[in-house]
Design an enzyme around this catalytic site. Structure first.
Site, PDB file in Angstrom:
ATOM      1  CB  ALA A   1      15.114  60.918  22.227  1.00  0.00           C
TER       2      ALA A   1
ATOM      3  CB  VAL B   1      22.998  59.066  21.058  1.00  0.00           C
ATOM      4  CG1 VAL B   1      22.593  60.527  21.109  1.00  0.00           C
ATOM      5  CG2 VAL B   1      23.803  58.693  22.304  1.00  0.00           C
TER       6      VAL B   1
ATOM      7  CB  VAL C   1      20.630  64.144  24.200  1.00  0.00           C
ATOM      8  CG1 VAL C   1      21.462  63.073  23.504  1.00  0.00           C
ATOM      9  CG2 VAL C   1      20.088  65.139  23.183  1.00  0.00           C
ATOM     10  CE  LYS C   2      17.394  56.637  29.123  1.00  0.00           C
ATOM     11  NZ  LYS C   2      16.325  55.620  28.994  1.00  0.00           N
ATOM     12  CB  VAL C   3      24.668  60.110  26.498  1.00  0.00           C
ATOM     13  CG1 VAL C   3      26.050  59.638  26.093  1.00  0.00           C
ATOM     14  CG2 VAL C   3      24.245  61.309  25.667  1.00  0.00           C
TER      15      VAL C   3
END
Ligand code: G3P
Length: 232
Positions: free
Chosen positions: A56, A58, A82-84
């Site tokens: 998911a 940011v 967390v996908k950055v």
């Protein structure tokens, strides 16, 4: 190579998770923006369906915002990664989040040098976009091959996700290159099912079996006998 589904659609995950082939999922803001409903509920439902990592993403441009969003997204479900997006701020955020034990998928990586920086910042996964490279006439297989080679030579432990997959050949190429994961849209996963010889072969088996109606009775009896034995 493990297969993830690249989607924001719960219906697609429900359909394809039943095949037993999915090890995880990736979403992105564009994919989630196409869906009705609360994005948090969608991500949580996908987590339950795939039982593995679900990315998911940011949305902030600055590291502080990315870190805060990443911590909040991670609290949605234990499977959230967390996908950055790749940038200077993204590297800083990836480093902070992974230092806290939060898995990070660094996305929008298009070159071996970007991939090496992402890995050095601690990214758990590095997503290299094949289709978007091909779109601008850069050989995605060559680029992903260089990333795999650079990671292996240096003992890098970040896992490579082949992303922006547009057709089954991208998936096969990613597997042959040694990518740990390909994240694949439902449309391409469905295309991967098909081969005309499989369709023709199944039709021929069925037709031949049906020339012996007593065989159908025999198989039905076998199933019924087993069910009766289990019930009794
Ligand atoms: O999830 C990121 C990536 O797979 C996007 O693919 O088709 O929009 O380039 P695409």
């Amino acid at each position: 190579m493990r297969i993830f589904i690249d989607t924001g659609s719960v219906a697609e995950v429900e359909e394809i998770a039943q095949w037993g082939v999915l090890a995880g999922a990736t979403t992105n803001p564009s994919l989630l923006a196409k869906e009705d409903g609360d994005p948090g509920e969608i991500v949580k439902r996908i987590c339950e369906l795939v039982g593995g990592p679900v990315s998911a993403e940011v949305i902030s441009d600055d590291a502080k915002g990315m870190i805060e969003e990443g911590r909040a997204l991670r609290e949605l479900h234990e499977h959230v990664t967390v996908k950055v997006p790749f940038s200077e701020a993204g590297l800083e955020a990836a480093h902070a989040l992974t230092s806290d034990g939060i898995p990070v998928n660094m996305t929008l990586v298009f070159s071996p040098s970007q991939a090496l920086l992402a890995a050095s910042a601690g990214a758990t996964y590095v997503s290299c976009f094949m289709g978007r490279l091909d779109d601008i006439s850069i050989d995605s297989v060559a680029v992903v091959g260089e990333i795999v080679e650079a990671f292996r030579a240096g003992g890098v432990t970040s896992q490579i996700i082949a992303a922006s997959i547009r057709h089954p050949e991208h998936v096969v190429a990613a597997a042959k290159l040694g990518c740990e994961i390909a994240t694949v849209p439902a449309k391409v996963l469905r295309q991967m099912l098909n081969h005309p010889l499989t369709t023709a072969g199944a039709a021929k088996f069925k037709a031949d079996w049906e020339t012996r109606p007593e065989f159908a009775e025999w198989l039905k009896g076998l199933v019924e006998a087993r069910a009766a034995a289990q019930a009794g």
